[in-house]
Write a protein that holds these residues in place. Structure first.
Motif, mmCIF file in Angstrom:
data_model
loop_
_atom_site.group_PDB
_atom_site.id
_atom_site.type_symbol
_atom_site.label_atom_id
_atom_site.label_comp_id
_atom_site.label_asym_id
_atom_site.label_seq_id
_atom_site.Cartn_x
_atom_site.Cartn_y
_atom_site.Cartn_z
ATOM 1 N N PRO A 152 1.604 -8.998 0.969
ATOM 2 C CA PRO A 152 3.057 -9.125 1.163
ATOM 3 C C PRO A 152 3.693 -7.756 1.392
ATOM 4 C CG PRO A 152 2.366 -10.376 -0.767
ATOM 5 C CD PRO A 152 1.159 -9.639 -0.291
ATOM 6 N N GLN A 153 3.262 -6.767 0.631
ATOM 7 C CA GLN A 153 3.845 -5.434 0.762
ATOM 8 C C GLN A 153 3.637 -4.880 2.164
ATOM 9 O OE1 GLN A 153 2.010 -6.539 -1.759
ATOM 10 N NE2 GLN A 153 2.831 -5.840 -3.728
ATOM 11 N N ARG A 154 2.419 -4.974 2.657
ATOM 12 C CA ARG A 154 2.129 -4.447 3.990
ATOM 13 C C ARG A 154 2.910 -5.195 5.062
ATOM 14 N NH1 ARG A 154 -4.379 -3.627 2.822
ATOM 15 N NH2 ARG A 154 -4.116 -1.635 1.736
ATOM 16 N N GLU A 155 3.002 -6.513 4.899
ATOM 17 C CA GLU A 155 3.713 -7.305 5.901
ATOM 18 C C GLU A 155 5.194 -6.950 5.939
ATOM 19 O OE1 GLU A 155 2.823 -11.393 5.060
ATOM 20 O OE2 GLU A 155 0.688 -11.113 5.556
ATOM 21 N N ASP A 208 13.697 -7.453 -0.026
ATOM 22 C CA ASP A 208 12.737 -8.561 -0.032
ATOM 23 C C ASP A 208 11.790 -8.527 -1.223
ATOM 24 O OD1 ASP A 208 13.619 -9.847 2.177
ATOM 25 O OD2 ASP A 208 12.078 -9.092 3.549
ATOM 26 N N LEU A 209 11.369 -7.341 -1.591
ATOM 27 C CA LEU A 209 10.397 -7.172 -2.685
ATOM 28 C C LEU A 209 10.972 -6.190 -3.704
ATOM 29 C CD1 LEU A 209 7.082 -6.605 -0.652
ATOM 30 C CD2 LEU A 209 7.792 -8.705 -1.792
ATOM 31 N N PRO A 210 11.857 -6.679 -4.561
ATOM 32 C CA PRO A 210 12.603 -5.768 -5.430
ATOM 33 C C PRO A 210 11.707 -4.957 -6.363
ATOM 34 C CG PRO A 210 13.517 -7.988 -5.496
ATOM 35 C CD PRO A 210 12.209 -8.078 -4.781
ATOM 36 N N SER A 211 10.491 -5.406 -6.600
ATOM 37 C CA SER A 211 9.679 -4.702 -7.597
ATOM 38 C C SER A 211 8.622 -3.793 -6.960
ATOM 39 C CB SER A 211 9.014 -5.718 -8.520
ATOM 40 O OG SER A 211 8.076 -6.482 -7.776
ATOM 41 N N ILE A 212 8.695 -3.603 -5.658
ATOM 42 C CA ILE A 212 7.713 -2.730 -5.007
ATOM 43 C C ILE A 212 7.931 -1.292 -5.485
ATOM 44 C CG2 ILE A 212 9.086 -2.104 -2.992
ATOM 45 C CD1 ILE A 212 6.534 -2.481 -1.311
ATOM 46 N N SER A 213 6.856 -0.534 -5.529
ATOM 47 C CA SER A 213 6.998 0.858 -5.974
ATOM 48 C C SER A 213 6.964 1.794 -4.766
ATOM 49 C CB SER A 213 5.867 1.219 -6.935
ATOM 50 O OG SER A 213 4.699 1.512 -6.213
ATOM 51 N N LEU A 214 7.549 2.976 -4.972
ATOM 52 C CA LEU A 214 7.578 3.955 -3.889
ATOM 53 C C LEU A 214 6.160 4.360 -3.500
ATOM 54 C CD1 LEU A 214 9.137 5.799 -1.999
ATOM 55 C CD2 LEU A 214 9.404 7.418 -3.871
ATOM 56 N N ALA A 215 5.280 4.466 -4.500
ATOM 57 C CA ALA A 215 3.895 4.829 -4.197
ATOM 58 C C ALA A 215 3.279 3.818 -3.238
ATOM 59 C CB ALA A 215 3.081 4.910 -5.487
ATOM 60 N N THR A 216 3.579 2.553 -3.446
ATOM 61 C CA THR A 216 3.047 1.522 -2.555
ATOM 62 C C THR A 216 3.602 1.681 -1.147
ATOM 63 O OG1 THR A 216 2.806 0.003 -4.381
ATOM 64 C CG2 THR A 216 2.863 -0.962 -2.185
ATOM 65 N N TYR A 227 4.423 4.462 0.280
ATOM 66 C CA TYR A 227 3.636 5.543 0.878
ATOM 67 C C TYR A 227 2.233 5.042 1.243
ATOM 68 C CZ TYR A 227 6.871 9.437 0.195
ATOM 69 O OH TYR A 227 7.930 10.302 0.288
ATOM 70 N N ASN A 228 1.601 4.327 0.317
ATOM 71 C CA ASN A 228 0.254 3.815 0.592
ATOM 72 C C ASN A 228 0.231 2.932 1.829
ATOM 73 O OD1 ASN A 228 -0.702 5.066 -1.674
ATOM 74 N ND2 ASN A 228 -0.680 3.239 -2.959
ATOM 75 N N LEU A 279 2.417 2.632 4.306
ATOM 76 C CA LEU A 279 2.734 3.348 5.541
ATOM 77 C C LEU A 279 1.502 4.100 6.027
ATOM 78 C CD1 LEU A 279 6.322 4.644 4.689
ATOM 79 C CD2 LEU A 279 5.728 3.000 6.464
ATOM 80 N N GLU A 280 0.819 4.744 5.106
ATOM 81 C CA GLU A 280 -0.397 5.462 5.478
ATOM 82 C C GLU A 280 -1.448 4.503 6.047
ATOM 83 O OE1 GLU A 280 -1.006 8.449 5.871
ATOM 84 O OE2 GLU A 280 -3.191 8.398 6.126
ATOM 85 N N THR A 281 -1.564 3.345 5.417
ATOM 86 C CA THR A 281 -2.505 2.331 5.910
ATOM 87 C C THR A 281 -2.159 1.915 7.339
ATOM 88 O OG1 THR A 281 -2.844 1.504 3.682
ATOM 89 C CG2 THR A 281 -3.414 0.022 5.487
ATOM 90 N N LEU A 282 -0.894 1.659 7.587
ATOM 91 C CA LEU A 282 -0.476 1.233 8.926
ATOM 92 C C LEU A 282 -0.735 2.333 9.949
ATOM 93 C CD1 LEU A 282 2.881 -0.580 7.992
ATOM 94 C CD2 LEU A 282 0.690 -1.644 8.574
ATOM 95 N N VAL A 283 -0.530 3.569 9.531
ATOM 96 C CA VAL A 283 -0.826 4.686 10.431
ATOM 97 C C VAL A 283 -2.321 4.729 10.730
ATOM 98 C CG1 VAL A 283 -0.892 7.202 10.624
ATOM 99 C CG2 VAL A 283 1.171 6.079 9.775
ATOM 100 N N GLN A 284 -3.140 4.553 9.687
ATOM 101 C CA GLN A 284 -4.593 4.586 9.882
ATOM 102 C C GLN A 284 -5.059 3.491 10.822
ATOM 103 O OE1 GLN A 284 -6.576 7.042 8.958
ATOM 104 N NE2 GLN A 284 -4.702 7.960 8.159
ATOM 105 N N CYS A 285 -4.401 2.336 10.779
ATOM 106 C CA CYS A 285 -4.778 1.211 11.633
ATOM 107 C C CYS A 285 -4.155 1.306 13.018
ATOM 108 C CB CYS A 285 -4.336 -0.106 11.004
ATOM 109 S SG CYS A 285 -5.166 -0.495 9.489
#
Lengths: 143, 143
Positions: free
Chosen positions: B25-28, B53-61, B63-64, B66-72
Motif C-alpha cells: 500500500p505504501q509503495r502504491e 491516505d495513510l495517516p500512520s506512514i513514517s517518513l523513513a518509509t 524515503y525507502n 522513493l528509493e525503491t521506485l528510483v531503483q526500479c
DNA sequence: GTACTAGTTTAGAATAGTTCTAATTATCAC
DNA sequence: GTGATAATTAGAACTATTCTAAACTAGTAC
C-alpha cells in the motif's frame, strides 16, 4: 560569457575589489589551493589542504571564502546527487563527468556552440541564466 | 532507452515483482501521489500528501519507497544545488528548468537526438550511463 | 492451519554537510 | 589614532537523510 581565468594573486585581489571585497590571506590561500590541485575538492578537503599554510583557519571561513569566490565568478560550485558540494576553478564552459567507480570528477570541455544548441530546446518564455551538464558512468583508469 | 511510463497499479506491481519486490500500500500510494501532481515534490512534501491516505506512514518509509521506485526506474530523483532531492515520474528524456524566482521546477522535453549529440562531446575512454541537463533562470509566470 | 523465511515498515537515534550567531579581530578612510 | 565596516572564528544549530533494531506482513513448505 565566462570571464577570463585569473592566475595571479593580484588579479584575484582586483576581482574581489571589483565586488567591494577585500583580499585576505584566507581567500588567497583557498584560491591557490583550488588552482594547484584541480580535483574538485569538497569544503572539507579544501580545509585540510589550506591548514598546512594557515593552521588556525576555521571550517566556517573555508565555507565563507568558497562562497565568496563563487559569488565573484572565480570558482564554480559543483553538485552531484546528494554528495557534498565540490569546487572547481575552471571557468571555461565545461561539463562534469562523475566516475562511479572512483568517485572522481572530470572536466569535459565543451565546444563553443554546444551550450547554445542545448539552450535552444527551451520553449519560449524560459530564460536560462546557466546550464549544467553532468555525466555519470565509468571512465578509463588513465583519466 | 527509458521504459514506457506506467500508469496502472497492476503495472507498478509487475515492475516491482520484476525486481523481486512486493507491491505494498505504501509503495502504491506514494507512486500515485507522484503521478497525480507532477510538481517535483521533496520527500517531505510526498510525506505530507501521502498521509491523507495513510495517516500512520513514517517518513523513513517514504524515503525507502522513493528509493525503491528510483531503483526500479519508475521515478527519477532530481537534485538541484544543495536543495532537498525531488522526485519526478516523467521517464521520457527531459531536462529540468529551475525557476529562481518561484523555486519551482519544470520538465523540458528533449528532442530524441539531443542527448546523443551531447554525449558525443565525451573523449574516448568515457562511458556515460546517464546525462543530466539542468537550466537555471527565470520562467514566465504562466508556466 | 502452523511455522518458517524473507521482505517491509516503523520510531527514533545518528550522521553529514552546511549555515547561523555572536564575539573578536583586522583593515580602511579619515 | 578613531570610528566604521569587513572578515574571521568557535561552536551551536539546522536540515535532509540514513541507520538501527524491533515489529509486522506475506508468501511457502509442510
Amino acid at each position: 560569457m565566462s570571464p577570463t581565468p585569473i592566475t595571479t594573486p593580484d588579479a584575484l585581489a582586483q576581482r574581489l575589489a571589483h565586488s567591494g571585497l577585500r583580499s585576505t590571506p584566507q581567500r588567497e590561500v583557498i584560491y591557490d589551493v583550488l588552482l594547484k590541485k584541480r580535483d574538485h575538492p569538497t569544503a572539507d578537503e579544501v580545509y585540510a589542504r589550506v591548514r598546512t599554510d594557515l593552521p588556525s583557519i576555521s571550517l566556517a571561513t573555508v565555507y565563507n571564502c568558497l562562497e565568496t569566490l563563487v559569488q565573484c565568478d572565480l570558482v564554480r560550485a559543483v553538485n552531484f546527487e546528494r554528495g557534498p558540494t565540490r569546487y572547481c576553478p575552471n571557468l571555461r564552459p565545461h561539463a562534469h563527468f562523475h566516475d562511479e567507480q572512483s568517485g572522481s570528477t572530470h572536466d569535459i570541455d565543451l565546444p563553443a556552440d554546444l551550450l547554445e544548441k542545448v539552450s535552444a530546446v527551451l520553449p519560449p518564455g524560459y530564460d536560462a541564466k546557466s546550464v549544467e551538464i553532468t555525466f555519470r558512468g565509468k571512465a578509463q583508469a588513465k583519466h
